[in-house]
Design an enzyme around this catalytic site. Structure first.
Site, PDB file in Angstrom:
ATOM      1  N   GLU A  29      61.496 -25.598 -94.500  1.00 47.43           N
ATOM      2  CA  GLU A  29      62.592 -25.147 -95.348  1.00 47.43           C
ATOM      3  C   GLU A  29      63.745 -24.675 -94.453  1.00 47.43           C
ATOM      4  OE1 GLU A  29      63.711 -21.408 -96.760  1.00 47.43           O
ATOM      5  OE2 GLU A  29      62.154 -21.539 -98.288  1.00 47.43           O
ATOM      6  N   SER A  42      60.113 -17.866 -95.773  1.00 44.29           N
ATOM      7  CA  SER A  42      59.233 -19.040 -95.867  1.00 44.29           C
ATOM      8  C   SER A  42      59.698 -20.074 -94.860  1.00 44.29           C
ATOM      9  CB  SER A  42      59.330 -19.679 -97.248  1.00 44.29           C
ATOM     10  OG  SER A  42      58.929 -18.783 -98.230  1.00 44.29           O
ATOM     11  N   ARG A  48      64.906 -25.472-103.485  1.00 49.22           N
ATOM     12  CA  ARG A  48      65.380 -25.190-102.116  1.00 49.22           C
ATOM     13  C   ARG A  48      66.290 -26.315-101.600  1.00 49.22           C
ATOM     14  NH1 ARG A  48      63.045 -21.098-103.345  1.00 49.22           N
ATOM     15  NH2 ARG A  48      61.968 -19.673-101.942  1.00 49.22           N
TER      16      ARG A  48
HETATM   17  N1  EPU Z   1      48.997 -17.998-100.920  1.00 47.59           N
HETATM   18  C1  EPU Z   1      47.845 -18.033-100.150  1.00 47.59           C
HETATM   19  N2  EPU Z   1      47.938 -17.608 -98.848  1.00 47.59           N
HETATM   20  C2  EPU Z   1      49.089 -17.165 -98.318  1.00 47.59           C
HETATM   21  C3  EPU Z   1      50.258 -17.144 -99.109  1.00 47.59           C
HETATM   22  C4  EPU Z   1      50.192 -17.575-100.415  1.00 47.59           C
HETATM   23  O1  EPU Z   1      46.782 -18.413-100.597  1.00 47.59           O
HETATM   24  O2  EPU Z   1      49.069 -16.780 -97.147  1.00 47.59           O
HETATM   25  C5  EPU Z   1      48.896 -18.389-102.337  1.00 47.59           C
HETATM   26  C6  EPU Z   1      48.905 -17.146-103.223  1.00 47.59           C
HETATM   27  O3  EPU Z   1      47.619 -16.698-103.444  1.00 47.59           O
HETATM   28  C7  EPU Z   1      49.543 -17.628-104.490  1.00 47.59           C
HETATM   29  C8  EPU Z   1      50.427 -18.739-104.022  1.00 47.59           C
HETATM   30  O4  EPU Z   1      50.047 -19.086-102.712  1.00 47.59           O
HETATM   31  O5  EPU Z   1      48.596 -18.177-105.345  1.00 47.59           O
HETATM   32  C9  EPU Z   1      51.894 -18.399-104.103  1.00 47.59           C
HETATM   33  O6  EPU Z   1      52.185 -17.341-103.217  1.00 47.59           O
HETATM   34  P1  EPU Z   1      53.467 -16.413-103.385  1.00 47.59           P
HETATM   35  O7  EPU Z   1      53.572 -15.947-104.771  1.00 47.59           O
HETATM   36  O8  EPU Z   1      53.450 -15.409-102.287  1.00 47.59           O
HETATM   37  O9  EPU Z   1      54.689 -17.386-103.218  1.00 47.59           O
HETATM   38  P2  EPU Z   1      54.973 -18.572-102.246  1.00 47.59           P
HETATM   39  O10 EPU Z   1      54.881 -19.844-103.004  1.00 47.59           O
HETATM   40  O11 EPU Z   1      54.125 -18.447-101.038  1.00 47.59           O
HETATM   41  C10 EPU Z   1      57.526 -18.589-102.815  1.00 47.59           C
HETATM   42  C11 EPU Z   1      58.840 -18.668-102.085  1.00 47.59           C
HETATM   43  C12 EPU Z   1      59.200 -17.308-101.494  1.00 47.59           C
HETATM   44  C13 EPU Z   1      59.295 -16.309-102.631  1.00 47.59           C
HETATM   45  C14 EPU Z   1      57.924 -16.260-103.319  1.00 47.59           C
HETATM   46  C15 EPU Z   1      57.912 -15.331-104.499  1.00 47.59           C
HETATM   47  C16 EPU Z   1      58.979 -20.945-101.267  1.00 47.59           C
HETATM   48  C17 EPU Z   1      58.957 -21.837-100.084  1.00 47.59           C
HETATM   49  N3  EPU Z   1      58.763 -19.652-101.032  1.00 47.59           N
HETATM   50  O12 EPU Z   1      56.508 -18.308-101.856  1.00 47.59           O
HETATM   51  O13 EPU Z   1      60.498 -17.439-100.908  1.00 47.59           O
HETATM   52  O14 EPU Z   1      59.641 -15.023-102.157  1.00 47.59           O
HETATM   53  O15 EPU Z   1      57.597 -17.586-103.804  1.00 47.59           O
HETATM   54  O16 EPU Z   1      58.566 -15.898-105.557  1.00 47.59           O
HETATM   55  O17 EPU Z   1      59.203 -21.405-102.380  1.00 47.59           O
HETATM   56  C18 EPU Z   1      61.738 -17.731 -98.908  1.00 47.59           C
HETATM   57  O18 EPU Z   1      62.190 -18.746 -99.403  1.00 47.59           O
HETATM   58  O19 EPU Z   1      62.058 -17.369 -97.744  1.00 47.59           O
HETATM   59  C19 EPU Z   1      60.739 -16.956 -99.638  1.00 47.59           C
HETATM   60  C20 EPU Z   1      60.138 -15.906 -99.111  1.00 47.59           C
END
Ligand code: EPU
Length: 354
Positions: free
Chosen positions: A350, A237, A163
């Site tokens: 972010e 995010s 990012r």
């Molecule tokens: N999780 C939780 N609670 C929550 C959300 C997530 O426990 O409320 C845990 C999930 O269980 C999982 C982990 O966090 O184990 C990862 O969650 P997820 O796969 O939803 O991805 P993320 O790390 O929360 C990132 C990106 C998103 C992207 C998703 C999918 C960042 C800051 N965000 O989110 O990007 O869509 O992966 O690849 O890296 C964006 O940048 O606007 C965005 C939505």
């Protein structure tokens, strides 16, 4: 050029903010002319692309907002294996990804359905589902906002990180990206490892997905987790996933054995901010101050009249209407403080604060 323009339709949080001056750029020549105008020279300026990653803190922007709306997609080079395609900065990102998928070009499909414009995508090296923009990025063209000089930035010069890019650091506010070139592939190379992609496909009886099926699956998965900006104001995010030292992670893991994590190539560990936020709450701060408050309230799904934390994804802060950027800033600070009090990690936004 217009004056006193309400930016509410131009930011996905849907906050009211009035720009003193506002210029919409429909071709590069207009931008070149604007750079040499008196208003440009005398006012501070802000490049506003899709407005999907900005937070207007105040209700007045005392300067010039430049909204890039240039359109066009062209093939620069093509052979039986690869294609180099150029998209103008104002092209809608999800439409552009759909276009590449419909042509059978691999490389951007996991980045489907991310709201925004092409020109903003390199600034924060957008990423999702195990793929980042930098993986298919070839180069971009940009205009220097003082001199009007045009410059091509190679992938190395963009200094992409998680990012992150040179446009968020050393060159912040100095250039407007005008077009981006991507190198895409014609051979099937699908990335299915991340998160719940495989689970989703098998639930839908798809064993070996086509490019189009993967694209559609990503869109469907995003729809279940992330709020539609047309219905609830948000900027995707809000925080980055923090990257911490392995030793710190090991200590945390002793207390929280289920903490999700991803090993980084540099020996560090990335922890999902969504998990940290979900596992802390408004009461965490009070708890840290003394044992009298044993509340276990989670931030996930928390809301007041105007703003809150999305109930299906704690990483996303939402605006239900009638609020201001200050409401989000206050919530974000409380979340940062409570996550830090509980886990000893300071998460950082972010989203760009204006
Ligand atoms: N999780 C939780 N609670 C929550 C959300 C997530 O426990 O409320 C845990 C999930 O269980 C999982 C982990 O966090 O184990 C990862 O969650 P997820 O796969 O939803 O991805 P993320 O790390 O929360 C990132 C990106 C998103 C992207 C998703 C999918 C960042 C800051 N965000 O989110 O990007 O869509 O992966 O690849 O890296 C964006 O940048 O606007 C965005 C939505």
């Amino acid at each position: 050029m217009k004056t006193n323009v309400n930016l509410q339709p131009y930011n996905s949080f849907g906050f009211k903010a009035v720009a003193k001056h506002f210029a919409e750029i429909n071709d590069i020549q207009e931008l070149e002319e604007l750079i040499h105008s008196d208003v440009f020279k005398s006012e501070k300026h802000l490049i506003l692309s899709g407005g999907n990653n900005v937070l207007f803190q105040d209700e007045f922007f005392d300067g010039l907002v430049i909204h890039i709306n240039t359109k066009g997609v062209e093939i620069l080079k093509e052979d039986e294996n690869e294609v180099v395609v150029r998209a103008q900065a104002g092209e809608d990102w999800p439409d552009f990804v759909r276009f590449t998928v419909e042509h059978g070009w691999y490389g951007l499909e996991n980045l489907a359905h991310i709201p925004g414009k092409v020109g903003a995508a390199p600034v924060q090296n957008i990423g999702a589902y195990g793929m980042e923009l930098k993986d298919s990025f070839l180069q971009c063209e940009a205009i220097h906002l003082k001199t009007g000089e045009k410059r091509v930035f190679s992938k190395t010069e963009c200094a992409f990180g998680y990012r992150n890019s040179v446009f968020k650091n050393e060159l912040k506010g100095q250039y407007a990206i005008t077009s981006v070139d991507f190198m895409l592939h014609k051979q099937a190379e699908l990335k299915l490892e991340y998160g719940n992609i495989k689970a989703y496909l098998s639930e839908h009886g798809i064993e070996t997905p086509t490019l189009q099926q993967l694209h559609d699956a990503i869109c469907a998965i995003r729809d279940t987790k992330l709020p539609d900006v047309n219905q609830i104001g948000n900027a995707g995010s809000f925080f980055k996933n923090p990257v911490i030292e392995k030793a710190q992670f090991k200590t945390l893991q002793k207390d929280y054995p289920n903490i999700p994590h991803y090993d980084e190539p540099n020996g560090k560990v990335k922890v999902p901010a969504g998990w940290l936020i979900e596992h802390s709450g408004p009461s965490t701060l009070r708890q840290a101050q003394g044992p009298q408050d044993s509340g276990t309230l989670s931030w996930k799904g928390w809301r007041n009249e105007h703003v809150g934390v999305y109930e299906k994804q704690a990483l996303v802060l939402v605006h239900y209407g009638g609020g201001t950027g200050h409401d989000i800033v206050e919530l974000a600070c409380n979340i940062q403080d409570s996550v830090e009090a509980k886990f000893g990690i300071r998460i950082s936004p972010e989203v760009n604060f204006v």
